[in-house]
Motif scaffolding. Structure first.
Motif, PDB file in Angstrom:
ATOM      1  N   ALA A 119       0.833  -1.201   0.000  1.00 57.32           N
ATOM      2  CA  ALA A 119       0.000   0.000   0.000  1.00 57.32           C
ATOM      3  C   ALA A 119       0.868   1.252   0.000  1.00 57.32           C
ATOM      4  O   ALA A 119       0.604   2.211  -0.729  1.00 57.32           O
ATOM      5  N   LEU A 120       1.936   1.213   0.791  1.00 58.95           N
ATOM      6  CA  LEU A 120       2.784   2.399   0.896  1.00 58.95           C
ATOM      7  C   LEU A 120       3.470   2.718  -0.441  1.00 58.95           C
ATOM      8  O   LEU A 120       3.486   3.867  -0.880  1.00 58.95           O
ATOM      9  N   SER A 121       4.001   1.699  -1.083  1.00 62.70           N
ATOM     10  CA  SER A 121       4.685   1.983  -2.352  1.00 62.70           C
ATOM     11  C   SER A 121       3.681   2.409  -3.425  1.00 62.70           C
ATOM     12  O   SER A 121       3.972   3.264  -4.262  1.00 62.70           O
ATOM     13  N   THR A 122       2.487   1.820  -3.375  1.00 58.29           N
ATOM     14  CA  THR A 122       1.442   2.260  -4.315  1.00 58.29           C
ATOM     15  C   THR A 122       1.088   3.720  -4.057  1.00 58.29           C
ATOM     16  O   THR A 122       0.932   4.512  -4.996  1.00 58.29           O
ATOM     17  N   PHE A 123       0.991   4.063  -2.767  1.00 57.04           N
ATOM     18  CA  PHE A 123       0.659   5.443  -2.400  1.00 57.04           C
ATOM     19  C   PHE A 123       1.698   6.407  -2.962  1.00 57.04           C
ATOM     20  O   PHE A 123       1.370   7.425  -3.567  1.00 57.04           O
ATOM     21  N   GLU A 124       2.964   6.037  -2.801  1.00 61.16           N
ATOM     22  CA  GLU A 124       4.027   6.931  -3.261  1.00 61.16           C
ATOM     23  C   GLU A 124       3.999   7.074  -4.787  1.00 61.16           C
ATOM     24  O   GLU A 124       4.167   8.181  -5.317  1.00 61.16           O
ATOM     25  N   SER A 125       3.742   5.963  -5.483  1.00 64.71           N
ATOM     26  CA  SER A 125       3.696   6.135  -6.942  1.00 64.71           C
ATOM     27  C   SER A 125       2.446   6.897  -7.380  1.00 64.71           C
ATOM     28  O   SER A 125       2.483   7.625  -8.372  1.00 64.71           O
ATOM     29  N   ILE A 145      -5.336   6.961   0.931  1.00 62.22           N
ATOM     30  CA  ILE A 145      -5.773   5.881   0.053  1.00 62.22           C
ATOM     31  C   ILE A 145      -4.744   5.708  -1.053  1.00 62.22           C
ATOM     32  O   ILE A 145      -4.543   6.604  -1.883  1.00 62.22           O
ATOM     33  N   ALA A 146      -4.069   4.538  -0.994  1.00 59.29           N
ATOM     34  CA  ALA A 146      -2.904   4.309  -1.849  1.00 59.29           C
ATOM     35  C   ALA A 146      -3.258   4.388  -3.333  1.00 59.29           C
ATOM     36  O   ALA A 146      -2.557   5.020  -4.121  1.00 59.29           O
ATOM     37  N   ARG A 147      -4.357   3.763  -3.702  1.00 58.53           N
ATOM     38  CA  ARG A 147      -4.681   3.613  -5.120  1.00 58.53           C
ATOM     39  C   ARG A 147      -4.729   4.945  -5.867  1.00 58.53           C
ATOM     40  O   ARG A 147      -4.313   5.039  -7.022  1.00 58.53           O
ATOM     41  N   TYR A 148      -5.281   5.977  -5.227  1.00 61.00           N
ATOM     42  CA  TYR A 148      -5.436   7.260  -5.918  1.00 61.00           C
ATOM     43  C   TYR A 148      -4.538   8.364  -5.360  1.00 61.00           C
ATOM     44  O   TYR A 148      -4.617   9.498  -5.818  1.00 61.00           O
ATOM     45  N   GLY A 149      -3.731   8.050  -4.341  1.00 53.44           N
ATOM     46  CA  GLY A 149      -2.919   9.104  -3.729  1.00 53.44           C
ATOM     47  C   GLY A 149      -3.769  10.105  -2.966  1.00 53.44           C
ATOM     48  O   GLY A 149      -3.447  11.292  -2.890  1.00 53.44           O
ATOM     49  N   THR A 150      -4.868   9.600  -2.403  1.00 47.65           N
ATOM     50  CA  THR A 150      -5.842  10.459  -1.731  1.00 47.65           C
ATOM     51  C   THR A 150      -5.517  10.642  -0.256  1.00 47.65           C
ATOM     52  O   THR A 150      -5.150   9.678   0.425  1.00 47.65           O
ATOM     53  N   LEU A 151      -5.663  11.878   0.233  1.00 47.17           N
ATOM     54  CA  LEU A 151      -5.535  12.150   1.662  1.00 47.17           C
ATOM     55  C   LEU A 151      -6.931  12.221   2.255  1.00 47.17           C
ATOM     56  O   LEU A 151      -7.801  12.907   1.700  1.00 47.17           O
ATOM     57  N   PRO A 209      -5.317   0.582   1.279  1.00 47.91           N
ATOM     58  CA  PRO A 209      -5.173   0.291  -0.151  1.00 47.91           C
ATOM     59  C   PRO A 209      -6.154   1.027  -1.064  1.00 47.91           C
ATOM     60  O   PRO A 209      -5.762   1.557  -2.101  1.00 47.91           O
ATOM     61  N   ASP A 210      -7.440   1.055  -0.704  1.00 47.63           N
ATOM     62  CA  ASP A 210      -8.411   1.594  -1.665  1.00 47.63           C
ATOM     63  C   ASP A 210      -9.590   2.267  -0.957  1.00 47.63           C
ATOM     64  O   ASP A 210      -9.661   2.284   0.267  1.00 47.63           O
ATOM     65  N   VAL A 211     -10.492   2.816  -1.757  1.00 47.42           N
ATOM     66  CA  VAL A 211     -11.636   3.553  -1.219  1.00 47.42           C
ATOM     67  C   VAL A 211     -12.483   2.650  -0.320  1.00 47.42           C
ATOM     68  O   VAL A 211     -12.931   3.056   0.753  1.00 47.42           O
ATOM     69  N   GLU A 212     -12.687   1.430  -0.780  1.00 47.64           N
ATOM     70  CA  GLU A 212     -13.513   0.504  -0.029  1.00 47.64           C
ATOM     71  C   GLU A 212     -12.981   0.301   1.389  1.00 47.64           C
ATOM     72  O   GLU A 212     -13.744   0.247   2.354  1.00 47.64           O
ATOM     73  N   SER A 213     -11.646   0.228   1.491  1.00 45.47           N
ATOM     74  CA  SER A 213     -11.067  -0.048   2.804  1.00 45.47           C
ATOM     75  C   SER A 213     -11.136   1.155   3.744  1.00 45.47           C
ATOM     76  O   SER A 213     -10.822   1.048   4.927  1.00 45.47           O
ATOM     77  N   ALA A 214     -11.555   2.309   3.205  1.00 46.51           N
ATOM     78  CA  ALA A 214     -11.717   3.482   4.074  1.00 46.51           C
ATOM     79  C   ALA A 214     -13.120   3.558   4.670  1.00 46.51           C
ATOM     80  O   ALA A 214     -13.398   4.406   5.527  1.00 46.51           O
ATOM     81  N   SER A 215     -14.005   2.663   4.235  1.00 45.86           N
ATOM     82  CA  SER A 215     -15.410   2.742   4.676  1.00 45.86           C
ATOM     83  C   SER A 215     -15.561   2.620   6.188  1.00 45.86           C
ATOM     84  O   SER A 215     -16.370   3.326   6.789  1.00 45.86           O
ATOM     85  N   ASP A 216     -14.789   1.729   6.808  1.00 43.18           N
ATOM     86  CA  ASP A 216     -14.919   1.549   8.255  1.00 43.18           C
ATOM     87  C   ASP A 216     -14.554   2.831   8.999  1.00 43.18           C
ATOM     88  O   ASP A 216     -15.269   3.266   9.904  1.00 43.18           O
ATOM     89  N   HIS A 217     -13.433   3.424   8.585  1.00 46.50           N
ATOM     90  CA  HIS A 217     -12.974   4.672   9.202  1.00 46.50           C
ATOM     91  C   HIS A 217     -14.060   5.741   9.075  1.00 46.50           C
ATOM     92  O   HIS A 217     -14.405   6.423  10.055  1.00 46.50           O
TER      93      HIS A 217
END
Lengths: 167, 732
Positions: free
Chosen positions: A4-10, A79-85, A115-123
């Motif tokens: 997730a971290l490396s995806t976030f950075e890219s 969110i790693a996939r889109y570089g979202t804060l 990793p992705d938007v879906e995984s932010a749903s709980d938060h």
């Protein structure tokens, strides 16, 4: 390093958003390099790092919102996939401080990168149930309404992410 | 041309000249981004399914969800108001402004507020309203209406905006660049936001369980509008409610990709108002945020304005699933050229506008632009919630037809329609009954062809039937495909073959482009199939495109009855005209019993798809004609929506053809559309995109799958156009 971290950075690279990986020990130097003074901030609420003793002024005032070049806040998640804060609103002013100054410097803990938007749903679910608000902020503010793409409109023109490694 | 048609043609011509270029340029860019964003997103189809299912459930549960929103918003300390109509909503909003002694209000973009003409109501109540979205701000300064759902000022170029701003704001140094214009608007509106007494936003989604509203923007203006003034009013349609954050995720992922082609929008704000961000008092600049005595106040205004009735309307109900991304407009050939000031109503534009305007203001509100939907169906795959937009347009057209008054020139098309539709406009009845006309034309050929060319006849056709005199009319053949097929000896040479296929010819193939029908028979037989020819009963495509659903239903029933014994006997059905295949697979769902539709849809194939299947299953391709010239191939819009154009390309390439293909949405002819006097110029303008793609391909044979495309390309290039199956024709 987590995927997730490396995806976030890219993703940040793709958005042309600057980022710095740092540790609590290196935080003040990394912050100093990232900000363009004058800077305004809100307490980060992260153990081991603080804006106290840095060039970042707290608490925010309307004048600082208008005149600061940089706003410093925490991002509760990323969110790693889109570089979202994921900018979580709070009574200290994280929402306006991340929005008004032309540069936004966001501090995110390595462990908060999802990793992705879906995984932010709980938060989000927990926050909303409690009356809280959050913003997915991805890259810089922009518009195409004046006939060409222009960056920096009502929101920041520059964004820099400090990724905090924890030992 | 009649006065009414002339007026319509003039309006379209004016928009083509003034706004067409900017619209075309901006939409072309957005489409390229959209296709890329969807291409790199593997979950697109799965999320569309999910989003569709969520909306179906949410609209079904809407009354309960509204009550849940009420509880959530009130528990948070906000207010919910469900407004019956525009006047009710405006009364409530102006009352809120009045109670706050508000002089100024800043607004984030909201189509719902345009729908109820809220700005006018507020201005009348003495409140200054400022649009903070830069596109909306341009419209406010220019005093004009939006031309696109998400890019309201998309019809304006940078030069237009610069001229406008230089005239209105008279800066010391005239504005030139987009950067200068943006910086000016940001600073100007920034001051308005700092000083505003109230903030108003729309809401892309409302979560029932928490009362959270979601705002999707790129500029950041919605965030500033919502959190800077102490009072926030959000106005949105009642259909925007989703149960919880779990259901929000697919929409957050989809909306940016289908709207602007971004992976995700810059800002997806999820506010649970009144928000806990501190109040900002710019009049006391050195006090910490939140230290003023301001308290946050929040009102959510959910607007019905006809939506709850739409929920009860089986045909218009799907419109409520719309998330206002504008992809239907962008994927529309006509919209790409003329924009939303022609293709839309008071507020909503593009393909889905018919559903919205008909539902909110009554069917007549869609009359002006409804015919600009040609049913090409390119929007069907673009819609993130899988709304059958062409069908909604057909239904509304059908309802409008029913209200038309019979004409004094009734005798011209007498006998062409069932009683149920005998009040339909003459032009529509003519085009809606092409099969009957073609049969007559063929029986009287060549006299019919000769008569149709006479100047006075064309003048009459233009004046009373609205048939453009610029267009060549179809040349009817004396010997029909059916007559040729019946006259052959042996009539079906492979009668013992195990692979049995029924070739379905449309009227065009039977009476006009007979050669492509003959070629199809010979190709299928050369590949070893036993071929029978279906009766040339019209599929209903022609009346459907005129909104004559009763006529189409009768034809669908007749086709189903004709095909039924063959399907029973294990025949496959090969279809020459792609729009007929689209009728079998898509529209027959609405016209036939479910079982009959399913069986026909599952067993019918595009003729080249069928050839592909035969070759893949071992048929000997060497029996077909060898490739001679390189080809430039334009597939058909409905064929592309079905995803079957790839078979034609694969067959031709595997067989050794050098193929280039077009990728425009539509040729612009679109069945009868390009024949209609009032739309001829737009049709040719749309065709220009196709022309440009093949302009440098002089040495290639032009190939098209559809008859409309064949006619349009004939006019655009002045060269012969061939059906792909004719390229493979082994000859008699």
């Amino acid at each position: 390093m987590s995927t997730a971290l490396s995806t976030f950075e890219s993703s940040l690279d793709r958005l042309e958003v600057g980022w710095t990986r740092t540790t609590p020990d290196g935080f003040e130097d990394a912050l100093a390099s990232a900000i363009d003074p004058p800077a305004v901030g809100v307490p980060l609420g992260i153990d081991g790092v603080s804006l106290d003793g840095t060039a970042v002024e707290t608490p925010p005032t309307p004048r600082l919102l208008r005149e600061a070049n940089t706003g410093v806040t925490r991002a509760g998640k990323a969110i790693a996939r889109y570089g979202t804060l994921v900018v979580d609103s709070d009574p200290a002013g994280t929402e306006p401080v991340s929005l008004y100054p032309p540069t936004h410097v966001a501090v995110v803990r390595e462990s908060d990168v999802l990793p992705d938007v879906e995984s932010a749903s709980d938060h989000l679910g927990v926050r909303f149930a409690d009356g809280g608000s959050s913003v997915f902020a991805t890259g810089v503010s922009s518009t195409g309404d004046m006939g060409a793409l222009v960056e920096g409109v009502h929101g920041p023109k520059h964004v820099h992410v400090l990724i905090l490694e924890e030992r | 041309m009649s006065a009414e048609r002339r007026r319509k043609a003039e309006k379209i011509r004016h928009l083509l000249e003034t706004e067409g270029d900017a619209v075309h340029e901006n939409i072309t860019h957005m489409n390229a981004e959209r296709y890329d964003a969807i291409e790199r997103f593997d979950d697109f189809e799965a999320l569309r399914e999910e989003a569709r299912a969520i909306k179906e459930d949410a609209i079904a549960d809407l009354p309960a969800l509204v009550e849940q929103v009420r509880e959530s918003v009130e528990a948070n300390g906000g207010h919910l108001y469900v407004a019956d109509d525009a006047a009710d909503a405006n009364r409530y909003i102006t009352d809120v402004a009045d109670s706050k002694d508000a002089d100024t209000l800043v607004k984030s973009k909201s189509m719902t507020s345009e729908e109820i003409e809220m700005n006018d109501a507020l201005e009348a109540a003495g409140v200054d309203v400022w649009e903070t979205d830069l596109g909306e701000f341009v419209l406010q300064v220019a005093d004009e209406g939006p031309s696109h759902l998400i890019g309201p000022s998309l019809h304006r170029s940078r030069e237009d905006v610069a001229d406008l701003f230089n005239e209105v704001f008279d800066p010391e140094e005239p504005f030139e660049t987009a950067e200068e214009l943006t910086a000016f608007a940001r600073d100007y509106l920034g001051e308005k936001i700092h000083a505003a007494d109230m903030g108003m936003t729309g809401a892309n989604f409302v979560l029932a369980d928490s009362g959270t509203i979601t705002l999707v923007t790129n500029e950041g203006n919605a965030r500033k509008t919502a959190v800077t003034p102490d009072t926030h009013v959000a106005v949105t349609g009642v259909e925007k409610i989703l149960p919880s954050v779990e259901e929000l995720q697919p929409f957050v992922e989809l909306i940016s990709k289908t709207a602007t082609g971004q992976d995700i929008s810059q800002y997806v704000s999820m506010f649970t108002p009144p928000v806990d961000s501190p109040t900002i008092d710019f009049e006391n600049p050195d006090d910490p945020l939140g230290s003023g005595d301001g308290e946050r106040e929040f009102h959510l205004v959910l607007i019905d304005n006809g939506r709850l009735d739409m929920r009860e309307d089986d045909q218009l109900k799907e419109t409520l699933y719309c998330i206002r991304c504008g992809a239907c407009a962008n994927s529309c050939g006509n919209f790409q050229h003329v924009g939303g000031h022609a293709f839309g109503g008071e507020t909503y534009t593009g393909g889905i506008a018919t559903g919205w305007e008909a539902g909110l203001r009554g069917e007549e509100a869609a009359d002006e632009f409804n015919d600009l939907c040609t049913g090409c169906s390119r929007c069907v795959n673009a819609c993130p919630v899988k709304i059958d937009i062409p069908w909604i347009n057909t239904v509304v057209r059908d309802r409008l037809n029913g209200d038309a008054t019979p004409s004094e020139f009734e005798f011209l098309v007498e006998g062409l329609t069932p009683d149920a539709e005998d009040s339909v406009d003459l032009q529509k009845r003519l085009f809606g009954n092409f099969g009957t006309l073609a049969e007559l034309g063929s029986k009287t050929a060549p006299l019919s062809n000769w008569t149709a060319k006479l100047g006075p006849v064309r003048s009459l056709m233009d004046e009373y039937l609205g048939v453009s005199r610029e267009r060549d009319l179809p040349q009817f053949q004396r010997e029909t495909l059916v007559e040729w097929f019946e006259s052959r000896r042996p009539r079906a040479p492979n009668a013992d073959a195990t692979r049995k296929v029924l070739l379905y010819p449309d009227a065009y193939t039977n009476y006009v482009l007979v050669e492509r029908g003959k070629a199809a028979v010979r190709v299928l037989e050369a590949l070893g199939a036993h071929v029978e020819l279906a009766s040339p009963i019209e599929s209903g495509r022609a009346p459907l495109s005129q909104g004559m659903i009763d006529t189409a239903s009768e034809q669908a029933d007749a086709v189903a009855a004709d095909l039924e014994p063959y399907l029973e006997a294990g025949f496959d059905v090969a279809v020459i005209e792609p729009s007929d295949l689209a009728a079998f697979r898509r529209e027959y769902e609405y016209l036939l019993p479910e079982a009959a539709h399913d069986r026909l849809a599952e067993n019918s194939y595009d003729v080249m798809e069928y050839v592909y299947g035969l070759l893949e299953n071992g048929a000997d391709g060497s029996t077909l004609a060898a490739p001679e010239e390189p080809v430039a191939y334009h597939s058909h819009c409905q064929q592309r929506t079905l995803g079957v154009e790839a078979y034609t390309e694969a067959v031709l390439e595997d067989h050794g053809f050098d193929v280039v293909t077009s990728d425009v949405e539509c040729c612009g002819m679109a069945g009868s559309f390009g024949y209609k006097s009032e739309y001829y110029e737009l049709s040719m303008d749309v065709g220009e995109d196709l022309y440009e793609q093949f302009a440098d391909e002089d040495d290639r044979t032009l190939v098209a799958s559809g008859t409309s495309c064949t006619e349009q390309m004939g006019d655009l290039f002045g060269r012969d156009v061939t059906h792909p199956v004719e390229l493979l024709d082994p000859g008699p």
